[in-house]
Design a protein around this motif. Structure first.
Motif, mmCIF file in Angstrom:
data_model
loop_
_atom_site.group_PDB
_atom_site.id
_atom_site.type_symbol
_atom_site.label_atom_id
_atom_site.label_comp_id
_atom_site.label_asym_id
_atom_site.label_seq_id
_atom_site.Cartn_x
_atom_site.Cartn_y
_atom_site.Cartn_z
ATOM 1 N N GLU A 17 35.873 34.397 34.883
ATOM 2 C CA GLU A 17 36.709 35.605 34.641
ATOM 3 C C GLU A 17 36.556 37.010 35.175
ATOM 4 O O GLU A 17 37.106 37.631 35.837
ATOM 5 C CB GLU A 17 36.773 35.851 33.060
ATOM 6 N N SER A 18 34.921 36.880 35.019
ATOM 7 C CA SER A 18 34.674 38.342 35.786
ATOM 8 C C SER A 18 34.694 38.402 37.268
ATOM 9 O O SER A 18 34.843 39.453 37.849
ATOM 10 C CB SER A 18 33.009 38.490 35.429
ATOM 11 N N THR A 19 34.575 37.139 37.806
ATOM 12 C CA THR A 19 34.599 37.134 39.289
ATOM 13 C C THR A 19 36.332 37.486 39.971
ATOM 14 O O THR A 19 36.384 38.233 40.716
ATOM 15 C CB THR A 19 34.168 35.686 39.836
ATOM 16 N N ALA A 20 36.997 36.745 38.947
ATOM 17 C CA ALA A 20 38.496 36.961 39.102
ATOM 18 C C ALA A 20 38.726 38.321 38.963
ATOM 19 O O ALA A 20 39.633 39.095 39.705
ATOM 20 C CB ALA A 20 39.427 36.016 38.089
ATOM 21 N N GLU A 21 38.244 38.856 37.891
ATOM 22 C CA GLU A 21 38.420 40.452 37.570
ATOM 23 C C GLU A 21 38.148 41.234 38.894
ATOM 24 O O GLU A 21 38.943 42.105 39.240
ATOM 25 C CB GLU A 21 37.970 40.993 36.368
ATOM 26 N N ILE A 22 36.992 41.060 39.385
ATOM 27 C CA ILE A 22 36.400 41.830 40.214
ATOM 28 C C ILE A 22 37.532 41.918 41.632
ATOM 29 O O ILE A 22 37.853 42.749 42.242
ATOM 30 C CB ILE A 22 35.005 41.266 41.019
ATOM 31 N N LEU A 23 37.784 40.290 42.105
ATOM 32 C CA LEU A 23 38.891 40.407 43.158
ATOM 33 C C LEU A 23 40.036 40.956 42.924
ATOM 34 O O LEU A 23 40.672 41.677 43.871
ATOM 35 C CB LEU A 23 38.838 38.898 43.415
ATOM 36 N N GLU A 24 40.474 40.775 41.743
ATOM 37 C CA GLU A 24 41.875 41.244 41.526
ATOM 38 C C GLU A 24 42.179 42.882 41.454
ATOM 39 O O GLU A 24 42.964 43.543 41.707
ATOM 40 C CB GLU A 24 42.643 40.807 40.252
ATOM 41 N N LEU A 25 40.845 43.560 40.949
ATOM 42 C CA LEU A 25 40.807 44.975 41.066
ATOM 43 C C LEU A 25 40.848 45.532 42.357
ATOM 44 O O LEU A 25 41.087 46.861 42.615
ATOM 45 C CB LEU A 25 39.475 45.429 40.258
ATOM 46 N N THR A 26 40.604 45.000 43.502
ATOM 47 C CA THR A 26 40.400 45.339 44.949
ATOM 48 C C THR A 26 41.826 45.614 45.150
ATOM 49 O O THR A 26 42.231 46.438 46.062
ATOM 50 C CB THR A 26 39.856 44.547 45.752
ATOM 51 N N GLY A 27 43.126 44.690 44.596
ATOM 52 C CA GLY A 27 44.457 44.972 45.028
ATOM 53 C C GLY A 27 44.759 44.220 46.368
ATOM 54 O O GLY A 27 45.595 44.218 46.930
ATOM 55 N N GLU A 28 43.498 43.480 46.778
ATOM 56 C CA GLU A 28 43.773 42.788 48.239
ATOM 57 C C GLU A 28 43.900 41.346 48.152
ATOM 58 O O GLU A 28 44.200 40.757 49.107
ATOM 59 C CB GLU A 28 42.560 43.079 49.191
ATOM 60 N N TYR A 29 43.702 40.860 46.918
ATOM 61 C CA TYR A 29 43.607 39.283 46.635
ATOM 62 C C TYR A 29 44.463 39.163 45.681
ATOM 63 O O TYR A 29 44.482 39.739 44.248
ATOM 64 C CB TYR A 29 42.191 38.968 46.620
ATOM 65 N N SER A 30 44.941 38.075 45.611
ATOM 66 C CA SER A 30 45.622 37.108 44.482
ATOM 67 C C SER A 30 44.633 36.107 44.278
ATOM 68 O O SER A 30 44.179 35.233 45.055
ATOM 69 C CB SER A 30 46.912 36.578 44.725
ATOM 70 N N VAL A 31 44.490 35.716 42.750
ATOM 71 C CA VAL A 31 43.246 35.036 42.372
ATOM 72 C C VAL A 31 43.979 33.717 41.726
ATOM 73 O O VAL A 31 44.696 33.646 40.961
ATOM 74 C CB VAL A 31 42.286 35.522 41.589
ATOM 75 N N LEU A 32 43.260 32.492 42.229
ATOM 76 C CA LEU A 32 43.640 31.312 41.292
ATOM 77 C C LEU A 32 42.222 30.768 41.011
ATOM 78 O O LEU A 32 41.314 30.755 41.466
ATOM 79 C CB LEU A 32 44.392 30.136 42.480
ATOM 80 N N VAL A 33 42.257 30.121 39.637
ATOM 81 C CA VAL A 33 41.182 29.672 38.891
ATOM 82 C C VAL A 33 41.189 28.299 38.497
ATOM 83 O O VAL A 33 42.409 27.982 38.016
ATOM 84 C CB VAL A 33 40.951 30.497 37.563
ATOM 85 N N ALA A 34 40.145 27.612 38.876
ATOM 86 C CA ALA A 34 40.017 26.032 38.175
ATOM 87 C C ALA A 34 38.744 25.921 37.103
ATOM 88 O O ALA A 34 37.820 26.481 37.779
ATOM 89 C CB ALA A 34 40.385 25.153 39.108
ATOM 90 N N GLU A 35 38.914 25.181 36.073
ATOM 91 C CA GLU A 35 37.690 25.141 35.370
ATOM 92 C C GLU A 35 36.723 24.074 35.552
ATOM 93 O O GLU A 35 35.505 24.055 35.203
ATOM 94 C CB GLU A 35 38.063 25.029 33.750
ATOM 95 N N GLU A 36 37.278 23.140 36.506
ATOM 96 C CA GLU A 36 36.215 22.139 36.797
ATOM 97 C C GLU A 36 36.721 21.576 38.144
ATOM 98 O O GLU A 36 37.749 22.009 38.885
ATOM 99 C CB GLU A 36 36.308 20.934 36.182
ATOM 100 N N GLY A 37 35.986 20.500 39.054
ATOM 101 C CA GLY A 37 36.296 20.246 40.473
ATOM 102 C C GLY A 37 37.352 19.695 40.480
ATOM 103 O O GLY A 37 38.228 19.860 41.816
ATOM 104 N N LYS A 38 37.853 18.618 39.742
ATOM 105 C CA LYS A 38 39.118 17.715 40.130
ATOM 106 C C LYS A 38 40.310 18.615 40.219
ATOM 107 O O LYS A 38 41.024 18.389 41.031
ATOM 108 C CB LYS A 38 39.149 16.771 39.140
ATOM 109 N N THR A 39 40.163 19.494 39.200
ATOM 110 C CA THR A 39 41.359 20.417 39.044
ATOM 111 C C THR A 39 41.493 21.494 40.405
ATOM 112 O O THR A 39 42.438 21.708 41.004
ATOM 113 C CB THR A 39 41.534 21.338 37.940
ATOM 114 N N GLY A 40 40.290 21.756 40.612
ATOM 115 C CA GLY A 40 40.118 22.812 41.756
ATOM 116 C C GLY A 40 40.645 21.940 42.925
ATOM 117 O O GLY A 40 41.320 22.744 44.055
ATOM 118 N N VAL A 41 40.292 20.756 43.407
ATOM 119 C CA VAL A 41 40.748 20.149 44.441
ATOM 120 C C VAL A 41 42.483 19.999 44.535
ATOM 121 O O VAL A 41 42.830 20.402 45.679
ATOM 122 C CB VAL A 41 40.181 18.712 44.480
#
Length: 352
Positions: A17-41
């Motif tokens: 959550e903190s990493t996603a927040e940092i990236l979104e605050l820049t205004g340059e990135y849209s963020v996707l998150v996955a809680e584990e490896g299979k979902t991430g793939v």
């Protein structure tokens, strides 16, 4: 400007959550998150993000497994991949890089470390694409741009003045240059075992020749020599290929040139097989006339009887007889060492 997509695969919710927040605050990135490896793939394959941040130590499918699976999928194997690891052991990092990871961040990391690592990956990927992928501008070139690039290539060649009937290259030579005619005419020809010659093409001012062997990286299959005093540019094949590499769109122009050469040779071979000697001599005269000028029906050409015989695939004595017949028919006349053709169209339409 469309935001770049970044996928974060991290099982620790606070870090995710903190990493996603940092990236979104820049205004340059849209963020996707996955809680584990299979979902991430699955998300990477579905959304094809511009960059992936992935934890190494995760249950079920760890970061190494994620990278391995994505490297086997055509749509995701080129996505920049940065590992997030709480362990800085050299063995883990070496394994990550050997598997194809682009970079790593050791947890805990601060905002600037994260942003610099991401921006560095994007810059390096852009540099690689510039070097390996032709730009759309280089693939789309109009006729004028193609002509300009080829003319510029010729202008930077090594110009050489070559006297009439001098050899430029022989069959069996290894090609080093592509040639461009600034002034004069050049013919290509084959040799019979008995010493006779058969001309295969005539090249005139502003034409390239010797392309086929350079492109095929094969020895010359025929000979070439000047028909008259000529000024010719010798363009080293490395410079020729450099232009092709930088401007792939130029290939369409070269394909047209090669196709025209092939078409002319096919027509010539058909003529040798089916045309009468009279028709072949007329065609040879027309060929020289059309290469000498355009849109003019009456033209004066200079070509020796030997060269005309080689172009028509017949003997010198036959050339003399045919020229005399054409003179009687008011198709042409001899003027010193030149031939004045009264009507190219009439010669072209001579019957068998």
């Amino acid at each position: 400007m469309e935001k770049r997509k970044i996928l974060i695969i991290e099982d620790n919710s606070d870090i995710r959550e903190s990493t996603a927040e940092i990236l979104e605050l820049t205004g340059e990135y849209s963020v996707l998150v996955a809680e584990e490896g299979k979902t991430g793939v699955d998300m990477a394959i579905k959304h094809k993000p511009d960059l992936i941040l992935c934890d190494i130590m995760m249950p079920e499918l760890d970061g190494y497994g994620v990278l391995y699976m994505l490297s086997k999928h055509e749509n995701t194997q080129q996505i920049p991949f940065i590992f997030l690891t709480a362990k800085a052991e050299k063995a883990d990092l070496r394994k990550a890089m050997e598997m194809g990871a682009d970079d790593y961040l050791t947890k805990p990391f601060d905002d600037m470390e994260l942003l610099n690592a991401i921006e560095s990956r994007f810059k390096k990927r852009a540099q690689i694409q510039v070097k390996t992928e032709p730009s759309m501008d280089s693939l789309r070139l109009d006729e004028q741009e193609q002509a300009y690039l080829l003319q510029d290539l010729a202008d930077h060649g090594r110009f050489k003045n070559i006297k009439k009937k001098q050899t430029i290259y022989e069959a069996g030579d290894t090609p080093v240059y592509v040639y461009y005619i600034k002034k004069g005419k050049v013919r290509s020809f084959l040799n019979y075992k008995d010493g006779r010659e058969l001309s295969t093409n005539i090249y005139v001012e502003s034409q390239f020749f010797g392309l086929e062997s350079v492109l095929l990286n094969d020895k010359y299959g025929d000979n070439s020599a000047t028909l008259e005093d000529a000024e010719i540019a010798l363009i080293h094949k490395d410079n020729f290929f450099e232009l092709l590499y930088k401007k792939p769109g130029i290939a369409s122009k070269l394909i047209k040139v090669l196709s025209q050469n092939i078409r002319e040779k096919e027509e010539q071979m058909l003529g040798f097989a089916y045309d009468s000697v009279r028709k072949r001599v007329a065609n040879a005269l027309v060929n020289v006339a059309e290469k000498s000028t355009t849109e003019v029906d009456e033209v004066t050409i200079k070509i020796s009887r030997d060269d005309l015989a080689a172009l028509a695939g017949t003997a010198n004595e036959t050339i003399s007889r045919m020229l005399a017949d054409f003179k009687d028919e008011k198709l042409l006349t001899k003027e010193g060492n030149a031939i004045r053709i009264f009507s190219v169209n009439r010669l072209k339409n001579i019957k068998q």
